[in-house]
Design a protein around this motif. Sequence first.
Motif, PDB file in Angstrom:
ATOM      1  N   ALA A   1       0.829  -1.208   0.000  1.00 52.26           N
ATOM      2  CA  ALA A   1       0.000   0.000   0.000  1.00 52.26           C
ATOM      3  C   ALA A   1       0.861   1.254   0.000  1.00 52.26           C
ATOM      4  CB  ALA A   1      -0.927  -0.013   1.214  1.00 52.26           C
ATOM      5  N   GLN A   2       1.977   1.228   0.725  1.00 52.49           N
ATOM      6  CA  GLN A   2       2.881   2.378   0.725  1.00 52.49           C
ATOM      7  C   GLN A   2       3.490   2.589  -0.659  1.00 52.49           C
ATOM      8  OE1 GLN A   2       5.610   1.448   3.897  1.00 52.49           O
ATOM      9  NE2 GLN A   2       4.332   2.434   5.455  1.00 52.49           N
ATOM     10  N   ALA A   3       3.836   1.482  -1.338  1.00 53.88           N
ATOM     11  CA  ALA A   3       4.352   1.613  -2.701  1.00 53.88           C
ATOM     12  C   ALA A   3       3.289   2.201  -3.629  1.00 53.88           C
ATOM     13  CB  ALA A   3       4.818   0.252  -3.216  1.00 53.88           C
ATOM     14  N   SER A   4       2.065   1.722  -3.494  1.00 58.75           N
ATOM     15  CA  SER A   4       0.977   2.280  -4.304  1.00 58.75           C
ATOM     16  C   SER A   4       0.743   3.749  -3.975  1.00 58.75           C
ATOM     17  CB  SER A   4      -0.305   1.477  -4.075  1.00 58.75           C
ATOM     18  OG  SER A   4      -0.129   0.118  -4.435  1.00 58.75           O
ATOM     19  N   LEU A   5       0.857   4.081  -2.668  1.00 56.75           N
ATOM     20  CA  LEU A   5       0.676   5.474  -2.262  1.00 56.75           C
ATOM     21  C   LEU A   5       1.768   6.359  -2.858  1.00 56.75           C
ATOM     22  CD1 LEU A   5      -0.710   7.643  -0.551  1.00 56.75           C
ATOM     23  CD2 LEU A   5       0.749   6.936   1.374  1.00 56.75           C
ATOM     24  N   ALA A   6       3.016   5.862  -2.812  1.00 52.39           N
ATOM     25  CA  ALA A   6       4.112   6.641  -3.398  1.00 52.39           C
ATOM     26  C   ALA A   6       3.902   6.845  -4.894  1.00 52.39           C
ATOM     27  CB  ALA A   6       5.445   5.937  -3.144  1.00 52.39           C
ATOM     28  N   LYS A   7       3.397   5.807  -5.559  1.00 51.46           N
ATOM     29  CA  LYS A   7       3.119   5.936  -6.994  1.00 51.46           C
ATOM     30  C   LYS A   7       2.017   6.955  -7.244  1.00 51.46           C
ATOM     31  CE  LYS A   7       2.048   3.140 -11.075  1.00 51.46           C
ATOM     32  NZ  LYS A   7       1.738   1.774 -11.571  1.00 51.46           N
ATOM     33  N   LEU A   8       0.970   6.924  -6.415  1.00 51.68           N
ATOM     34  CA  LEU A   8      -0.107   7.891  -6.564  1.00 51.68           C
ATOM     35  C   LEU A   8       0.378   9.311  -6.286  1.00 51.68           C
ATOM     36  CD1 LEU A   8      -3.107   6.013  -4.899  1.00 51.68           C
ATOM     37  CD2 LEU A   8      -2.851   6.590  -7.322  1.00 51.68           C
ATOM     38  N   GLU A   9       1.203   9.458  -5.239  1.00 50.99           N
ATOM     39  CA  GLU A   9       1.743  10.789  -4.938  1.00 50.99           C
ATOM     40  C   GLU A   9       2.628  11.287  -6.065  1.00 50.99           C
ATOM     41  OE1 GLU A   9       3.641  10.159  -1.219  1.00 50.99           O
ATOM     42  OE2 GLU A   9       1.857  10.633  -0.036  1.00 50.99           O
TER      43      GLU A   9
END
Length: 452
Positions: A268-276
Amino acid sequence: MLNISDNKDNEVIEQKSILFKTLKTPSAGRFIAKVLMSVSFVFLVLLFFPWQQNIRGNGKVTAFSPGQRPQAIQSAIAGRIEAWHVIEGQFVHKGDTILTLSEVKDAYFDPLLLQRTKEQIDAKQLSIEAKEEKMVALEQQIAALENLLTAKYEQAENKLKQARFKLTSDSVDYEAEKVRYANQENIFDRNKKRYDAGNIALTKFQELESKFQESKMKLISSENKFLESRTEVINAQVNISGVQAEYQDKISKARSDLNNTSAEVFEAQASLAKLENQYANYQVRTNNYQLVAPQSGYIVKAMKAGVGETIKEGESVAQVMPENPQLAVEMYVRAMDVPLIQQGRKVRIEFDGWPALQFAGWPSVSVGTFGGQVQVIDRVNSVNGEFRILVTPDPEDEAWPQQLRMGSGTKGWVMLDNVPVWYEIWRQLNGFPPSLYEAPEEPVLKKEQAKK
């Protein structure tokens, strides 16, 4: 005898002398002779006058700093021109809007793209927070199971110790009962013989037989207790292993859940970083819809015209000329002359549009030229095998004209050492390069950098 021949000769001589006396040298001829002699004398004197050698080169006006040269304004994104906010020749400040673009890629058509992406980021953050709370709960559960395992293990060990103590006690009782039974059996056997011999009464024998049977019963009961105690010890040992296996299984399952949750948090953190990252890219792209001036200056050329034209990524749309650049002259000299030039050499420059009369060997009598100094000598050749040098205004000479424009043509003379005029004529006739009395030295700044 008459001397007729001598008289005739004398008469001829007298006639010639009279004729020469009547002839006169013209005044114009004497004047021309004097002029020619004077010119020859002046020419001979001039041959020994000092002549300053020079290296000629052509070039153009430019800016000394690369950041002050005409700069192309390029679009970082592809788009369609919606509106121009400037006109050619207009002065703009740094950050002023040049033109406005609209989107041409369908991936960015959504007008609420930033808002929706921000909502996705918030949802992903909440998901991460929930999973992190689950991780905390699992860690607490693992800690509780480990504490419970310790307590249960200690409890099982205490039961094992009690079972062992009881086994020891029952074992002592069992051994004591065996001794009593053996004694009672011995007594019974002796008295039975006496009874058989008629030495004791039946009542006495029955009493002894009853005690013998009672001792036997006590022995069997004591043996049963001993066996039960030994079974309890075995059960207590098995219980310890069971407690460890049970709670280790629970702890392992909780740890597995914790690891899975942790992996989900990382994903989820990786997905969040990608979204950011996407959100930041969208923000930057949104800011690029307004093409702004990178520095203050004048708009000199628009490479795209009209409204509705599409431009590609990295395509130039206009040029801006910085305000008040530090002017310099970009000159090109032959390769054979480059070794004779060094930084700091004086230069005489003639600008296109400024009438000038240049005496290359006598710069002091030149008219309409301006002074300069060599600041940069390229390490590699440029066009047609020639080398470029950059010349800046000479602070000790007359200031350059304010009306100079970038790209104006120039002619320049890099001034070298003084030689006699006759030597310069001889050098030019033979095609020899200029001569130096000392080898050019490198600038002090470059020497210090080389040492470092």
